[in-house]
Design an enzyme around this catalytic site. Structure first.
Site, PDB file in Angstrom:
ATOM      1  N   THR A 119      -2.762   0.941  -4.716  1.00  0.00           N
ATOM      2  CA  THR A 119      -3.261   2.043  -3.887  1.00  0.00           C
ATOM      3  C   THR A 119      -4.661   2.503  -4.294  1.00  0.00           C
ATOM      4  O   THR A 119      -4.951   2.688  -5.476  1.00  0.00           O
ATOM      5  CB  THR A 119      -2.242   3.220  -3.927  1.00  0.00           C
ATOM      6  OG1 THR A 119      -2.760   4.327  -3.187  1.00  0.00           O
ATOM      7  CG2 THR A 119      -1.929   3.671  -5.341  1.00  0.00           C
ATOM      8  N   ARG A 135     -13.315  11.601  -6.748  1.00  0.00           N
ATOM      9  CA  ARG A 135     -14.047  12.680  -6.089  1.00  0.00           C
ATOM     10  C   ARG A 135     -13.745  14.031  -6.725  1.00  0.00           C
ATOM     11  O   ARG A 135     -14.331  15.049  -6.345  1.00  0.00           O
ATOM     12  CB  ARG A 135     -13.678  12.744  -4.598  1.00  0.00           C
ATOM     13  CG  ARG A 135     -14.026  11.501  -3.807  1.00  0.00           C
ATOM     14  CD  ARG A 135     -13.535  11.607  -2.358  1.00  0.00           C
ATOM     15  NE  ARG A 135     -13.281  10.313  -1.761  1.00  0.00           N
ATOM     16  CZ  ARG A 135     -14.175   9.621  -1.045  1.00  0.00           C
ATOM     17  NH1 ARG A 135     -15.371  10.124  -0.834  1.00  0.00           N
ATOM     18  NH2 ARG A 135     -13.862   8.449  -0.546  1.00  0.00           N
ATOM     19  N   SER A 141      -9.289   7.363  -4.087  1.00  0.00           N
ATOM     20  CA  SER A 141     -10.643   7.819  -4.396  1.00  0.00           C
ATOM     21  C   SER A 141     -10.703   9.335  -4.581  1.00  0.00           C
ATOM     22  O   SER A 141     -11.679   9.847  -5.134  1.00  0.00           O
ATOM     23  CB  SER A 141     -11.621   7.387  -3.308  1.00  0.00           C
ATOM     24  OG  SER A 141     -11.323   8.046  -2.093  1.00  0.00           O
ATOM     25  N   ASP A 144      -0.039   5.085   0.921  1.00  0.00           N
ATOM     26  CA  ASP A 144      -0.206   6.061   2.009  1.00  0.00           C
ATOM     27  C   ASP A 144      -0.245   5.376   3.380  1.00  0.00           C
ATOM     28  O   ASP A 144      -1.022   4.447   3.595  1.00  0.00           O
ATOM     29  CB  ASP A 144      -1.501   6.862   1.795  1.00  0.00           C
ATOM     30  CG  ASP A 144      -1.508   7.585   0.451  1.00  0.00           C
ATOM     31  OD1 ASP A 144      -0.423   7.949  -0.045  1.00  0.00           O
ATOM     32  OD2 ASP A 144      -2.605   7.769  -0.117  1.00  0.00           O
ATOM     33  N   CYS A 169      -6.517   2.369  -7.916  1.00  0.00           N
ATOM     34  CA  CYS A 169      -7.976   2.415  -8.061  1.00  0.00           C
ATOM     35  C   CYS A 169      -8.395   3.860  -7.920  1.00  0.00           C
ATOM     36  O   CYS A 169      -8.202   4.462  -6.864  1.00  0.00           O
ATOM     37  CB  CYS A 169      -8.689   1.571  -6.999  1.00  0.00           C
ATOM     38  SG  CYS A 169     -10.466   1.962  -6.941  1.00  0.00           S
ATOM     39  N   ASP A 214       0.866  -1.166   0.000  1.00  0.00           N
ATOM     40  CA  ASP A 214       0.000   0.000   0.000  1.00  0.00           C
ATOM     41  C   ASP A 214       0.912   1.227   0.000  1.00  0.00           C
ATOM     42  O   ASP A 214       2.091   1.131   0.344  1.00  0.00           O
ATOM     43  CB  ASP A 214      -0.900  -0.022   1.235  1.00  0.00           C
ATOM     44  CG  ASP A 214      -1.753   1.222   1.333  1.00  0.00           C
ATOM     45  OD1 ASP A 214      -2.369   1.603   0.322  1.00  0.00           O
ATOM     46  OD2 ASP A 214      -1.774   1.833   2.428  1.00  0.00           O
TER      47      ASP A 214
HETATM   48 MG   LIG Z   1      -2.780   3.135   3.573  1.00  0.00          MG
HETATM   49 ZN   LIG Z   2     -11.582   0.869  -8.569  1.00  0.00          ZN
END
Ligand SMILES: [Mg+2]
Ligand SMILES: [Zn+2]
Length: 191
Positions: A57, A64, A60, A16, A96, A14
């Site tokens: 990662t 947004r 979103s 962050d 993603c 991952d």
């Molecule tokens: Mg994370």
């Molecule tokens: Zn996705």
């Protein structure tokens, strides 16, 4: 011998809260991107031991409309350059971009990003390890059939530890941070 060529072992990471400092306001620009202490050296050690690092990662903030694709590309260029400069290598970064309500197949804990990485690079997913700081990362590893998962206590890790415990999900390893997670992986391979 024929058929005996092993693909290099892969570590999914991952981003962050694992490699760089997380922020509740998302990481939207280069100025907000900051490596966590020891993470560049940890990535170098993975490379030195023959592991390929692939970042998976959820971003979103893209869906947004809070993060521009150009800004994300600049962040990832810098990330990869800095890692290279310190002797490591990021093989690929899979993102993603969707919001949770879009119900996509790639937002962790769903396994889509891992499946896509396997399609692109022919990875032995069962031999891979996932390092994450959130319950979603650990559940994604389970959903995708990743061989082992390590929860780090940086980022959302402490909260995730409690959340996973409530769900009865036990990561294979729990580590203070990315350097300790790399220790866990290297030690596991030796033993
Ligand atoms: Mg994370
Ligand atoms: Zn996705």
């Amino acid at each position: 011998m024929a058929g005996s060529i092993q693909p290099p072992p892969v570590v999914f990471l991952d981003r962050d809260g694992v490699i760089n400092r997380d922020s509740p306001g998302y990481i939207k620009s280069l100025a907000e991107f900051e490596f966590l202490p020891g993470s560049l050296e940890a990535l170098r050690r993975l490379a030195e031991h023959g592991f390929e690092a692939i970042i998976v990662t959820n971003q979103s903030a893209l869906g947004r409309g809070w993060l521009r694709a150009e800004a994300l590309a600049a962040i990832h260029r810098r990330l990869c350059d800095d890692v290279l400069h310190h002797g490591g290598r990021i093989r690929d970064i899979l993102v993603c971009p969707h919001r949770p309500d879009e119900n996509c197949a790639c937002r962790k804990p769903r396994p889509g990003l891992i499946m896509e990485a396997r399609r692109r690079h022919g990875i032995d997913v069962a031999a891979a390890v996932m390092i994450g700081d959130s319950g979603k990362d650990i559940e994604c590893a389970l959903n995708a059939g990743v061989g082992a998962s390590v929860l780090v206590r940086t980022g959302n890790g402490r909260q995730a530890e409690a959340e996973l415990r409530r769900k009865g999900i036990v990561p294979d390893g729990i580590a203070a941070d990315l350097p300790a997670a790399v220790d866990w992986i290297l030690h596991r391979r030796r033993s």
